[in-house]
Write a protein that holds these residues in place. Structure first.
Motif, PDB file in Angstrom:
ATOM      1  N   PRO A 229      -5.185   9.380  -9.894  1.00  0.00           N
ATOM      2  CA  PRO A 229      -5.873   9.921  -8.716  1.00  0.00           C
ATOM      3  C   PRO A 229      -7.088   9.072  -8.365  1.00  0.00           C
ATOM      4  N   ALA A 230      -7.065   8.447  -7.202  1.00  0.00           N
ATOM      5  CA  ALA A 230      -8.175   7.608  -6.745  1.00  0.00           C
ATOM      6  C   ALA A 230      -8.962   8.333  -5.662  1.00  0.00           C
ATOM      7  N   PRO A 231     -10.281   8.235  -5.669  1.00  0.00           N
ATOM      8  CA  PRO A 231     -11.068   8.828  -4.581  1.00  0.00           C
ATOM      9  C   PRO A 231     -10.642   8.228  -3.247  1.00  0.00           C
ATOM     10  N   TYR A 232     -10.471   9.067  -2.249  1.00  0.00           N
ATOM     11  CA  TYR A 232     -10.010   8.571  -0.954  1.00  0.00           C
ATOM     12  C   TYR A 232     -11.133   7.831  -0.222  1.00  0.00           C
ATOM     13  N   ASP A 233     -10.873   6.566   0.077  1.00  0.00           N
ATOM     14  CA  ASP A 233     -11.783   5.735   0.853  1.00  0.00           C
ATOM     15  C   ASP A 233     -10.918   4.886   1.776  1.00  0.00           C
TER      16      ASP A 233
ATOM     17  N   SER B 270     -11.052   1.089   1.336  1.00  0.00           N
ATOM     18  CA  SER B 270     -10.850   0.472   0.028  1.00  0.00           C
ATOM     19  C   SER B 270      -9.532  -0.287  -0.011  1.00  0.00           C
TER      20      SER B 270
ATOM     21  N   ASP C 287      -2.752   9.357  -5.840  1.00  0.00           N
ATOM     22  CA  ASP C 287      -3.364  10.671  -5.617  1.00  0.00           C
ATOM     23  C   ASP C 287      -2.925  11.693  -6.662  1.00  0.00           C
TER      24      ASP C 287
END
Length: 347
Positions: A163-167, A170, A244
């Motif tokens: 899960p990656a922070p949504y940017d 990026s 995610d």
């Protein structure tokens, strides 16, 4: 190229480049000569970190053309985000430098085909840095598969999810940077699938069917993919990749006589498990010698010194085949990048 100290340069001084530099620093017969980054301060910090006492300081550049004009450089490791690989790799090949480029080599097959053509034209070594194929655990896996331990190969299952922070800006989520789960991490599921097929069957059979289910991020790149690669006669490789979602991130190779499991982060495995249909389970450890990057670096130097333009472990045809699969998966998922139209496949 002589057998004297192999001089490496890095383009893109990010986290993965530090791992590469660490391996180079601890290997015999090579050293880091220079680094190039867009940010001068960051490039200089990288150079200072990897300058060894008693040796010439690592040079820091912000212009790739200046770096590539340096005749002392034998090989270039490209570690920028994969959406930015094409131009520096092409320039390095034209400059006659050996190139080890992080995966994915490029975002689509036509871009890859043009780089392979440049490597052949300029007689420059080019290899995608699929470090997984060089790991001791994968060498052991290949031996088990060739020896027929599994019996008939029936299928594969794997996952690579985090899960990656949504940017939206990026490298993970930006279409302009070729974002999405497939090119960032799904390539490991694909190349591991091909490794198993090559060693169990002697070749990768043609795909009979390809099924893709996707969840797209708001930017239009693939946040999550479920893929089934069907090779006929019931042989299917199923995998999930996502940016995610959390998953165990294991790989299971399934056969008539049992299963081989690469537990936890299968792409950097140091352990193999044999789970027989009958008999006693077995676990073996195959640790890294340094940090896992050492053998792909050795192979790149070996090939470059021998005047070869590709490695038999990650040949150009293999890289192009994986890119072709990824093009097909992206098409079925409905993911397009802004530059895809600039590199259409040949008619």
């Amino acid at each position: 190229m002589s057998d004297s100290t192999f001089q490496w340069a890095v383009i893109g001084p990010g986290a993965i480049a530090h791992r590469f530099a660490d391996a180079v620093a601890r290997l015999d017969g090579c050293r880091l000569h220079a680094v190039c980054g867009r940010d001068a301060h960051r490039a200089q910090q990288f150079a200072d970190r990897w300058s060894a006492p008693g040796e010439p300081a690592v040079l820091a550049h912000t212009d790739p053309a200046v770096l590539l004009a340096d005749p002392s450089i034998d090989g270039v490791y490209v570690a920028t985000p994969h959406g930015q690989h094409y131009e520096p790799v092409l320039a390095a090949l034209r400059a006659g430098k050996a190139v080890l480029c992080e995966k994915s080599l490029v975002p689509n097959q036509e871009m890859g085909r043009r780089l392979v053509e440049a490597a052949r034209t300029h007689r420059s070594f080019l290899m995608e840095a699929v470090w997984t194929r060089f790991l001791p655990a994968y060498q052991e896996l290949a031996t088990w598969l060739r020896d027929g331990r599994l019996g008939a190969l029936h299928g594969l299952q794997s996952s690579f999810c985090f899960p990656a922070p949504y940017d939206p800006d990026s490298r993970i989520f930006s279409p302009a940077l070729a974002g999405g789960a497939l090119l960032d991490v799904g390539i490991y599921n694909l190349t591991a699938t091909r490794w198993v097929l090559q060693h169990a069957l002697g070749e990768v059979p043609p795909l009979v069917d390809l099924q893709v289910r996707a969840r797209l991020a708001p930017t239009g790149v693939d946040a999550r993919l479920a893929v089934a690669l069907d090779f006929g006669d019931g042989l299917v490789s199923q995998f999930h990749c996502a940016v995610d979602t959390f998953a165990p991130n294991t790989m299971q190779v399934l056969g008539a006589a049992g299963a081989i499991v690469l537990p936890e982060t299968f792409w950097e495995a140091t352990r193999l498990q044999w789970l027989p249909a009958r008999g006693t389970a077995e676990t073996i450890e195959r640790p890294f010698e340094i940090n896992g990057f050492e053998n792909e670096i050795r192979e790149a130097m070996r090939c470059a010194r021998a005047g070869e333009i590709e490695s038999p472990v990650v040949p150009h045809a293999e890289t192009l085949a994986v890119l072709g699969w990824m093009d097909r998966i992206r098409a079925l998922a409905g993911v397009r990048y802004p530059f895809d139209d600039d590199f259409p496949p040949p008619r």
